[in-house]
Scaffold this motif. Structure first.
Motif: not given
Length: 374
Positions: A236-243, A245-255
């Protein structure tokens, strides 16, 4: 005196409504001549969705979904704004309260049931989705939700992966069968933490142990999410690890941000705007808020801070009630809370203290009301 009572939930003891009613009861028992308005708040944690649905007089829709371990349960979501907006509480389908403490296992638990709620909302023709994601039993990066929406997570042999512990085998994410209706919806995810997806401050390390993860499990979960993030970046070109709030709810937010364009927002800011809190605070002379613990972490987007911040915009006095407050005076907290009061009535173990929250709130508010008459 017009008193606006706007607490967050006191975790593991009283929901926000129960806390507000206890404070009101104490004030009304006191000598203070006051009019109390209860305005319980949520910052994305468990119960936030229910409060928003109630404030908008929404319609509840029942749905049979999978719980975190695939067992069939009855759940629900809310429709507001003439059916255009669905409010979905992740905990209603994938919540930690649905699992016995001894059975918690984030290596196996998934958010699939929450995805089923989203599908049911899409079937109702909604145009906006609001997700409150607190209180989940999962650390699956939102893969369960995405699977319910048609995404397939595949290993090198083309076999589908369905459990978080399998994510280290992930080599390809097939989005060709994604339910396209989700891409026409505005999706807002309410977050009450700023943690990113991976590492020492990530979703597995910080929230995994709360959901039953052993130290070894935390390593496996973090490794799986790291693999998920690497494959997602490649595709996707999107770095999930840099988002943020991304870790909220076990990573649901990032996904959900990465694959269905979900907007990640500060939960309390969204909640207060959505429920027209500013109209209520505009008529108040005093604001009382609270939650289980008030400390410097509170200033990072927790419910009482959101309430206090808006009250201070109007130069209103703010009192914070909590089970635990800092031992030392704190200049940063003092900018927003004129008074912080710990509600405990004496030395007590945690189980006893939690069981006495209601009585302690009533007593503290009673004493506070009497003090305010002086």
């Amino acid at each position: 005196m017009r008193v606006l009572i706007a607490p967050n939930a006191f975790k593991h003891s009283l929901n926000a409504t129960g806390a507000a009613l206890a404070i009101k009861e104490g004030l009304q028992q006191s000598k203070l001549d006051c009019v109390c308005e209860c305005f319980p708040v949520g910052d994305g944690g468990d119960g936030t969705g229910d409060l928003m649905i109630r404030k908008h007089n929404g319609l509840l829709v029942s749905v049979d979904v999978a719980d975190p371990f695939g067992r069939l349960i009855q759940s629900s979501f809310g429709l507001v704004n003439n059916g255009e907006t669905a409010i979905i509480e992740m905990a209603n389908a994938s919540g930690i309260h649905l699992v016995k403490p001894s059975a918690l296992n984030p290596l196996q638990a998934t958010s699939f049931g929450t995805g089923q709620l989203i599908i049911a909302a899409l079937d109702k023709g909604v145009r906006n989705l609001v997700l409150a994601i607190g209180g989940s039993a999962t650390v699956d990066g939102g893969t369960g939700i995405l699977r319910a929406l048609g995404v397939r997570f595949l290993n090198a042999q083309g076999e589908e992966l369905t459990a978080p512990e399998q994510l280290t085998e992930l080599t390809r994410i097939d989005i060709s069968t994604l339910d396209q209706r989700i891409l026409t919806c505005a999706i807002t995810v309410l977050c009450d933490v700023e943690n990113k997806l991976l590492g020492a401050e990530g979703s597995a390390a910080v929230f995994g142990p709360q959901k039953g993860a052993t130290p070894d499990s935390v390593k496996k979960l973090d490794a799986g999410l790291a693999t998920f993030s690497a494959v997602a970046l490649q595709q996707t070109g999107i770095d999930m690890s840099a988002v943020k709030h991304g870790g909220a709810a076990g990573g649901v937010a990032a996904g959900l941000h990465t694959f269905i364009n979900a907007q990640l927002v500060n939960g309390i800011d969204f909640f207060l705007h959505f429920t027209r809190f500013d109209e209520a605070v505009a008529t108040a002379n005093l604001v009382i808020t609270g939650e289980g613990s008030i400390d410097e972490q509170t200033l990072h987007g927790k419910g009482p801070f959101g309430v206090a911040y808006r009250a201070k915009q109007l130069n209103l006095p703010v009192i914070g009630l909590a089970g635990k407050i800092p031992l030392e005076q704190n200049e940063k907290l003092d900018q927003f809370f004129d008074v912080l009061l710990a509600i405990g009535n004496g030395p007590a173990d945690l189980v006893s203290a939690l069981s006495q929250t209601r009585q302690n709130l009533i007593r503290t508010a009673h004493q506070l009301g009497n003090l305010l008459t002086q």
